[in-house]
Design a protein around this motif. Structure first.
Motif, short mmCIF file in Angstrom:
data_model
loop_
_atom_site.label_atom_id
_atom_site.label_comp_id
_atom_site.label_asym_id
_atom_site.label_seq_id
_atom_site.Cartn_x
_atom_site.Cartn_y
_atom_site.Cartn_z
N ILE A 411 0.88 -1.17 0.00
CA ILE A 411 0.00 0.00 0.00
C ILE A 411 0.92 1.22 0.00
N VAL A 412 0.81 2.07 -1.02
CA VAL A 412 1.77 3.15 -1.18
C VAL A 412 1.06 4.50 -1.25
N ASP A 413 1.82 5.55 -0.90
CA ASP A 413 1.32 6.91 -1.01
C ASP A 413 1.52 7.42 -2.44
N PRO A 414 1.09 8.66 -2.75
CA PRO A 414 1.22 9.15 -4.13
C PRO A 414 2.66 9.19 -4.64
N LEU A 419 3.21 2.45 2.94
CA LEU A 419 2.48 2.96 4.09
C LEU A 419 2.34 1.87 5.15
N ALA A 423 -3.19 2.20 6.99
CA ALA A 423 -3.22 3.44 6.20
C ALA A 423 -3.81 3.16 4.82
N GLY A 425 -3.99 3.80 0.86
CA GLY A 425 -3.15 4.23 -0.26
C GLY A 425 -3.44 3.39 -1.47
N GLU A 426 -2.64 3.57 -2.51
CA GLU A 426 -2.86 2.77 -3.73
C GLU A 426 -2.35 1.36 -3.52
N ARG A 455 0.54 -1.49 -10.46
CA ARG A 455 -0.27 -0.47 -9.80
C ARG A 455 -1.72 -0.70 -10.21
N LEU A 459 -7.73 2.08 -4.21
CA LEU A 459 -7.36 2.54 -2.88
C LEU A 459 -7.70 1.43 -1.89
N ARG A 461 -6.50 -0.62 2.17
CA ARG A 461 -5.71 -0.67 3.39
C ARG A 461 -5.55 -2.14 3.78
#
Length: 590
Positions: A411-414, A419, A423, A425-426, A455, A459, A461
């Motif tokens: 799970i990653v941020d922009p 993350l 949290a 994220g994508e 990717r 979205l 978690r």
């Protein structure tokens, strides 16, 4: 953890990671190893079929068991395998070579798996086309894939016939279930009618070298906007999926403190009601592949109808059913209204679209013997990527389960930074079932594939154990005055209302906030709950800024694509103009 009363005291008897370690240990049926795939170290099932031809050989071993039921037709595994082999030999004799594309455009019929495996055994790339597509859309798929052969049923041929001249690579058309046409060759000329397949010669398939990383399938994405992309899957990617459900079931037993049962060839045959289309990866890889691997019977419906499904489940003794969550809702509703407990049914599994947590509770109330299961996957992951069932699902009713042990999640941020658990994220994923890229589209491939990771555009978690919850599609998330609103969260709150059986949340324009949430809901038959009452219900469960400012009651089912995704673009006009009237749909909404 959920307080669901169906979770027994003392559960889980075995921690999640301990169950996973025991099941994947060296020498076990679900043993895992690491191997390079396109230069990237990747976990694989050691004992999964290396190629779809190996899966075909496993299916041949099921012999005279019934494989497919369609209306009054019944086909055995022997009949299927001999027909597929005959078709493969005919295709190679006609000049089809390894890597050529063979397109399939038909509804779920006994001829579908024969066409699919006939292409694969010939070394071709099987290219299923969406049977819901129009003539121009089918022509697009044929042109884009460069298919040399099309195998179609009568309805699809009628659609594509005016456009055949637009497909320069197409050299031959095979048809079934239609009157003779000079532009096509009847499939039965090559393999005979389904009733005669078991009497075909027991010949070997063509001698063509096939490896796990060879291209095998070209499935078109089921997105709701823009031109579909062709996802190129390998033999390993498709064959990996057959391990998903057996693994999930074995993990469920261990978590209860029980030993998974050993395979018993004399046990009654499992029977699955097949509702989801075979041209979708869930229908093909997760349903068809599982049946071939386990020797299960597939009962095909001509067209989905909940009442007819009850009849088929009882007549065929179906042990499992499923599809998209909407199908599960309708099946449970129909069973409750008809007072039919469906005693043979012991499993309902669904995916392809987010499932509200209330669905698992509804199934438990209506069909208490049924073990519910759900998962997450996409065309690019060759169907099942996460999965759970039984008590794990009851304890995590909003989750689509943990990733399979050969699959990895980030799970990653922009900015692409990982993350922590919890949290949002994508969602990025990696595994042997991830396709290698998009057909003839290097830019789209480079945009979402990198060093084995995909990717997803979702979205999500994940908790500390890895249980994944899909929050929304990035492109569907609403932003109200700077506050993020996840449509899935609002939809789940609406699903919790006992009269709501379907829902979608869409943006309503606002002059200063930008957009606010609006909802379209479908009510259960006979329900008369007002939009105002549903809005008040949601207000008890959501922060004020997340409560839909407009709710429209839709007459009939929401429009969805074959993957079960709501066609949001076709509904956006309903909220094109701001309105103070809750539940006043435009004339097209009824």
């Amino acid at each position: 953890m959920s307080a669901d009363s169906r979770i027994p005291a003392g559960w889980p008897a075995l921690p999640f990671r301990d169950a996973e370690a025991r099941l994947t240990a060296p020498g076990s049926h679900f043993e895992i190893a690491t191997t390079p795939i396109r230069g990237v170290p990747t976990r694989i099932w050691v004992k999964a079929p290396p190629t779809l031809r190996d899966l075909f050989r496993i299916a041949q071993g099921h012999g005279d068991r019934t494989f497919v039921v369609y209306r009054d037709e019944r086909v055995t595994f022997t009949g299927f395998s001999r027909a597929a082999t005959a078709l493969a030999r005919a295709l190679t004799a006609a000049g089809i070579e390894k890597g050529d594309r063979v397109a399939i455009a038909m509804r779920n019929l006994p001829e579908w798996p024969v066409s699919y495996f006939g292409a694969l055994l010939a070394g071709a790339i099987a290219t299923p086309l969406n049977a819901w597509w129009t003539g121009p859309e089918l022509a697009y798929g044929l042109r884009h894939s460069g298919a040399r052969v099309l195998i179609a049923d009568g309805e699809r041929f009628t659609r594509i016939a005016p456009h055949l001249g637009e497909c320069p690579a197409l050299q031959r058309v095979l048809t079934t279930r239609m009157e003779p046409d000079p532009r096509a060759t009847p499939l039965s000329d090559l393999v005979g009618p389904p009733a005669d397949w078991a009497g075909l010669p027991d010949a070997p398939p063509p001698d063509i070298a096939l490896g796990p990383e060879d291209d095998a399938t070209l499935f078109y994405t089921s997105g709701t906007t823009g031109q579909p992309k062709g996802a190129v899957g390998t033999h390993r990617a498709a064959a990996t999926t057959v391990m998903a459900y057996p693994y999930s079931a074995a993990r469920t037993y261990l978590r209860r403190g029980e030993s998974p049962p050993k395979p018993d060839p004399s046990a009654p045959q499992r029977v699955a009601l097949l509702v989801i289309p075979l041209f979708h990866v869930t229908g093909c890889h997760a349903s068809l592949g599982a049946a071939l691997y386990g020797g299960h019977r597939l009962v095909m419906m001509h067209r989905w109808d909940a009442s007819a499904a009850l009849d088929l489940i009882e007549a065929e003794g179906c042990t499992s059913a499923g599809g998209v969550p909407t199908i599960a809702w309708q099946l449970a509703t129909a069973a409750r209204e008809a007072g039919r407990p469906l005693p043979s049914l012991d499993a309902i599994t669904y995916g392809g679209a987010p499932a509200a947590g209330d669905l698992v509770r509804t199934l438990g109330a209506v069909l208490p013997r049924v073990v519910p299961g759900t998962g997450w996957g996409m065309t690019e992951t060759s169907a099942t990527f996460t999965h759970h069932q039984g008590e794990d699902y009851l304890a995590h009713p909003d989750s689509c389960g943990p990733p399979l042990p050969v699959c990895e999640v980030r799970i990653v941020d922009p900015l692409g930074e990982a993350l922590p658990p919890g949290a949002v994220g994508e969602l990025c994923v990696k595994g042997p079932n991830v396709v290698r890229g998009y057909w003839n589209d290097p830019d789209a491939t480079a945009d979402v594939f990198s060093e084995g990771w995909l990717r997803t555009g979702d979205l999500a978690r994940a908790d500390a154990e890895g249980f994944l919850t899909i929050v929304d599609r990035i492109k569907d998330m609403l932003i109200r005055g700077g506050e993020n609103i996840y449509c899935c969260e609002v939809e789940n709150a609406l699903y919790a209302h006992p009269d709501v059986i379907d829902a979608v949340v869409l943006p309503v324009p606002h002059p200063t906030l930008g957009e606010e949430p609006g909802a379209i809901v479908v009510l259960a038959e006979g329900a008369a709950t007002s939009p105002e009452a549903i809005r008040a219900f949601a207000a008890e469960r959501l922060a004020a800024f997340k409560v839909p400012v407009r709710i429209v009651v839709w007459d009939g089912l929401l429009p969805r694509n074959p993957a079960g995704k709501v066609l949001r673009a076709s509904l956006r006009s309903i909220f094109a103009e701001p309105s103070d009237q809750y539940g006043s749909p435009p004339s097209s909404g009824r």
